[in-house]
Design a protein around this motif. Structure first.
Motif, mmCIF file in Angstrom:
data_model
loop_
_atom_site.group_PDB
_atom_site.id
_atom_site.type_symbol
_atom_site.label_atom_id
_atom_site.label_comp_id
_atom_site.label_asym_id
_atom_site.label_seq_id
_atom_site.Cartn_x
_atom_site.Cartn_y
_atom_site.Cartn_z
ATOM 1 N N ASN B 243 0.812 -1.221 0.000
ATOM 2 C CA ASN B 243 0.000 0.000 0.000
ATOM 3 C C ASN B 243 0.844 1.268 0.000
ATOM 4 N N ILE B 248 1.086 1.745 -5.279
ATOM 5 C CA ILE B 248 -0.250 2.166 -5.719
ATOM 6 C C ILE B 248 -0.156 2.857 -7.083
ATOM 7 N N GLU B 249 0.901 3.667 -7.232
ATOM 8 C CA GLU B 249 1.080 4.388 -8.500
ATOM 9 C C GLU B 249 1.296 3.405 -9.653
ATOM 10 N N ILE B 251 0.334 0.235 -9.741
ATOM 11 C CA ILE B 251 -0.921 -0.512 -9.973
ATOM 12 C C ILE B 251 -1.902 0.358 -10.758
ATOM 13 N N THR B 252 -1.931 1.641 -10.398
ATOM 14 C CA THR B 252 -2.825 2.564 -11.119
ATOM 15 C C THR B 252 -2.412 2.661 -12.589
ATOM 16 N N ARG B 255 -3.585 -0.507 -14.250
ATOM 17 C CA ARG B 255 -5.040 -0.518 -14.369
ATOM 18 C C ARG B 255 -5.496 0.421 -15.500
ATOM 19 N N ASP B 256 -4.833 1.610 -15.551
ATOM 20 C CA ASP B 256 -5.225 2.594 -16.559
ATOM 21 C C ASP B 256 -4.954 2.112 -17.987
ATOM 22 N N GLU B 260 -8.549 2.939 -18.588
ATOM 23 C CA GLU B 260 -8.526 4.375 -18.889
ATOM 24 C C GLU B 260 -8.079 4.632 -20.341
ATOM 25 N N ILE B 426 -9.446 -5.257 -9.408
ATOM 26 C CA ILE B 426 -9.152 -3.889 -9.858
ATOM 27 C C ILE B 426 -9.449 -3.750 -11.355
ATOM 28 N N ASP B 431 -12.258 -0.408 -6.701
ATOM 29 C CA ASP B 431 -11.487 0.744 -6.245
ATOM 30 C C ASP B 431 -10.091 0.280 -5.802
ATOM 31 N N ILE B 432 -9.058 0.925 -6.322
ATOM 32 C CA ILE B 432 -7.688 0.462 -6.075
ATOM 33 C C ILE B 432 -7.365 0.463 -4.587
ATOM 34 N N GLN B 433 -7.622 1.597 -3.920
ATOM 35 C CA GLN B 433 -7.255 1.702 -2.500
ATOM 36 C C GLN B 433 -7.989 0.659 -1.663
#
Lengths: 318, 455
Positions: B243, B248-249, B251-252, B255-256, B260, B426, B431-433
């Motif tokens: 975490n 997180i960055e 993983i984002t 995911r994007d 996205e 995810i 939600d990622i968090q």
């Protein structure tokens, strides 16, 4: 001793002297021979069922992660305590219950309908009975491969049929909402033949005279089915419900072969979870605890069914 | 008296010298897993290479009989059972991804014992990052086994897809920014517009830039590239790692790519694309331009009916904060029980020395599944192969390679399953968090339990 009894009781009939169980056993040569006959099965039962059963119970109180059992520390109830908060395990239990709720009544209704048709005096009915029974003796892997093809979102025959009615294709095994119902559908199809045979046995035990009498009294076929056939099939229904629930809680093969618990854990069932813990992670102690909790749940479900049956005033069959 | 001493010494020498020689030549039988092909491959060049190796080894070591055993199905399970029963092989090939669990059993020989017994067994022959997999306690710690072959995870790309989209192929110094830009320009809708175009239609994509899936073995090094991690170095916790902002960055970012930027197919779309014939024909057709994989996939690609050499190229991963990839490897393990018999220990060490020397390691080129762990052999194969630039791309990625966590933490399979599920949720829009926090909580419960039991 026998004489004394007679004198004290003041009666004239013979009262045998009480012997210990051991003495009585050895005094009856016929019984001894009988035990000799069942000895091979008894040894098999002890070695392959009772000892592993007791061993697995002991195992559930240890933290055995292999390979040497001698080094496994005794942890008391720790595995069970951990299990209470294991979200993944209870998610698998929920999925298993969902599978049971769908597959047991679904399978029983489908197989009863088939059995009613197969109970008619039709030409070639034995061939149809054989055909319906064939999936039962087929391997789960072969059955799974066939159904993966049938349920293919692009080329599967199921979606082809849906498209003919203007219904958009469904990703049967890839969508968490439809994956479990798909597994249930496959399981029902595979187990249909077995349940059909049991229903057939029940149906053929119903005297034809009852249906004839009802017909003379003006009962329709539906009334005859609801008022005569179904009530008289109650012992069969009970048997299939109990064995069905026990079997469904132990579902493993279709999940292992077809979905491996996915998508997103929607088809992860308890036995698959136990398998992964035991044979992929070698967490044997914890896997044994999971298995014993599953046993407890199945035992409880069976007790509830027995209680319900008793409340109905029926005799217990087992 | 002095004369008697001389006679005594002479007698002692006459007795001891043959005993020593006999000790070295004492007949030894080694049970070995790793030199038998499955029945369907009997008679193939690989089978021949194995037989030649064993014949040469026995010729050079006449006192050693090698009993070559077939690798059983479910080898890891079988091995644990055999170790418990005392019937495990003396030497075997072990997947590095499950090494930690095996080390925990105490049945793996510290290969430093071999370095003393067989001086010609030099560690310099191995790539340091590959050898590192077998040294969980650092350079001064024990060496649990030695590398056999390996592969770093790299990115495969189809040059025809690049040509189709009018995009230049990447260079090894590319960054995450370059990667995203290239992926977007490679992703085309039915009208030929790419994902940077404001009118791009994400509902009608005919060519994707990249394939990202939920499996952690395919994305953990993206977290490393961003300076993050998923677990503490001592394996005690994931809190503060999984975490962390860096993780997180990363993983984002991944995911994007799917949700996205639409440069990677969503899981459902990917499944529909690959359900019938698998992913490789789809890649070779150019429907997905890039995907992450190891050396073994070269063999898979070459076996496809639509394979053409010009449709396959390889490049190391893009970097962000740092360069990083994971190395998947198989190594040679000697059973600790062998150490009880000095003659057997020497024979086992000699076998591992022979199996990691240049001559035998060159035969790795036959199957092409993995890269030889012997540096000289790997470089020679890379030079002599039909497509040297492909092999070179793999070798360039080795320096930034890190051990798979299955070689570090015995509990990794449980963590891995949970991380797979986390990313799956995810990619399904979770939600990622929330998903990360849930994973942290559940994995930490497991780590705490494992820590209490000492695993």
């Amino acid at each position: 001793m026998a004489t004394a009894n007679r004198t004290q009781a003041g009666v004239d009939h013979y009262v045998p002297a009480k012997q210990s169980l051991w003495k009585r056993f050895w005094s009856r040569s016929n019984e001894r021979v009988g035990y000799l006959f069942i000895l091979p099965s008894l040894i098999h039962l002890i070695i392959f069922v009772i000892i592993p059963l007791v061993f697995s119970l002991y195992l559930s109180f240890t933290d055995w992660r292999g390979p040497n059992f001698q080094n496994a520390p005794f942890v008391g109830l720790d595995n069970y305590e951990f299990l209470l908060g294991d979200r993944r395990y209870w998610n698998a239990m929920r999925n298993t219950a969902w599978y049971t709720i769908l597959s047991v009544p679904g399978g029983m209704i489908a197989s009863l309908i088939v059995a009613l048709v197969m109970n008619q005096k039709l030409r070639g009915v034995y061939i149809f009975r054989t055909l319906f029974f064939m999936p039962v003796i087929s391997s789960w892997v072969a059955v799974s491969v066939i159904w993966i093809t049938l349920l293919d979102p692009n080329a599967g025959i199921l979606n082809y049929v849906l498209r003919q009615f203007g219904i958009p294709p469904v990703n049967w095994l890839g969508d968490p909402a439809t994956a479990m119902p798909s597994i249930v559908l496959i399981s029902i199809w595979k187990g249909l033949g077995f349940q059909m045979v049991i229903w057939l046995a029940g149906l053929q035990a119903i005297p034809q005279e009852l249906h004839e009498a009802a017909a003379i009294d003006g009962a329709t076929r539906l009334q005859s089915f609801l008022r005569i056939t179904l009530p008289l099939l109650a012992p069969t229904t009970f048997f299939l419900a109990v064995t069905g629930v026990i079997g469904s809680f132990q579902v493993f093969s279709p999940v292992y072969v077809i979905t491996q618990g996915g998508p997103r854990g929607s088809t992860e069932v308890v036995v698959y979870n136990i398998y992964q813990r035991a044979f992929e992670v070698f967490d044997m102690g914890y896997a044994a605890a999971q298995a014993w909790v599953l046993f407890g749940v199945i035992f409880l479900a069976t007790l509830v069914q027995l209680w319900y049956r008793r409340r109905q005033g029926e005799e217990v069959l087992f | 008296m002095f004369r008697h001493w001389k006679i005594l010494l002479l007698m002692l020498a006459i007795t001891l010298v043959p005993m020593t020689v006999l000790g070295q030549d004492q007949p030894v039988t080694l049970r070995v897993v790793g030199f038998v092909v499955p029945p369907e491959e009997i008679g193939t060049p690989l089978d021949q290479a194995y037989q030649d190796f064993l014949a040469t080894f026995q010729e050079n070591n006449p006192n050693v009989t090698v009993e070559a055993l077939e690798t059983p199905p479910e080898f890891d399970t079988q091995l644990l059972t055999d170790l418990a029963a005392g019937t495990a092989p003396d030497v075997w090939q072990q997947d590095g991804s499950t090494l930690a669990r095996l080390i925990d059993t105490g049945n793996v020989l510290d290969m430093r014992q071999c370095l003393d017994v067989v001086p010609e067994l030099s560690l310099d022959r191995f790539y340091p990052s590959v050898l590192n997999i077998h040294m969980p306690e650092g350079e001064d710690g024990p060496i649990y086994g030695l590398p056999n072959d390996f592969t770093p995870m790299v990115i495969y790309y189809n040059p025809l897809s690049f040509e189709n989209a009018g995009v230049e192929v990447p260079t090894p110094d590319w960054t995450w920014e370059d990667f995203l830009d290239i992926s977007q320009r490679l992703t085309l809708d039915a009208e030929g517009r790419n994902a940077t175009d404001p009118d791009f239609d994400p509902e009608n994509i005919v060519q994707y830039g990249y394939r990202h899936r939920h499996y952690v073995f395919e994305w953990i090094y993206w977290v490393w590239q961003n300076g993050g991690d998923v677990i503490a170095p001592d394996g005690s916790t994931v809190d503060g790692y999984l975490n962390s902002p860096e993780t997180i960055e990363a993983i984002t970012f991944l995911r994007d790519l799917v949700l996205e930027h639409h440069v990677s197919p969503e899981p459902v779309s990917l499944e529909q694309m690959t359900q019938q014939a698998g992913f490789l024909p789809v890649f070779l057709e150019g429907d997905v331009a890039m995907f992450p994989r190891g050396h073994w996939e070269l063999v898979g690609l070459r076996n496809q009916s639509n394979y053409e050499p010009e449709r396959v190229a390889v490049i190391s991963n893009p970097s962000n904060v740092e360069e990083a990839t994971v190395i998947y490897e198989s190594g040679w393990i000697i059973n600790n029980a062998v150490a009880e018999d000095p003659a057997k220990l020497e024979a086992a060490c000699r076998l591992v020395e022979a199996a990691t020397d240049m001559d035998y390691q060159l035969t790795k080129g036959i199957s092409g599944v993995a890269i030889p762990a012997n540096q000289a052999a790997a470089e020679q194969i890379a030079e002599e192969t039909e497509f040297p630039e492909l092999e070179q791309a793999f070798l360039e990625a080795v320096a930034a390679g890190r051990p798979p966590y299955g070689a570090r933490f015995a509990i990794w399979p449980i963590v891995e399953q949970r991380l797979d599920l986390m990313m799956e949720n995810i990619l399904a829009g979770g939600d990622i968090q929330e998903e990360v926090d849930l994973a942290v909580e559940e994995i930490n419960r497991e780590l705490e339990r494992a820590g209490q039991s000492g695993s």
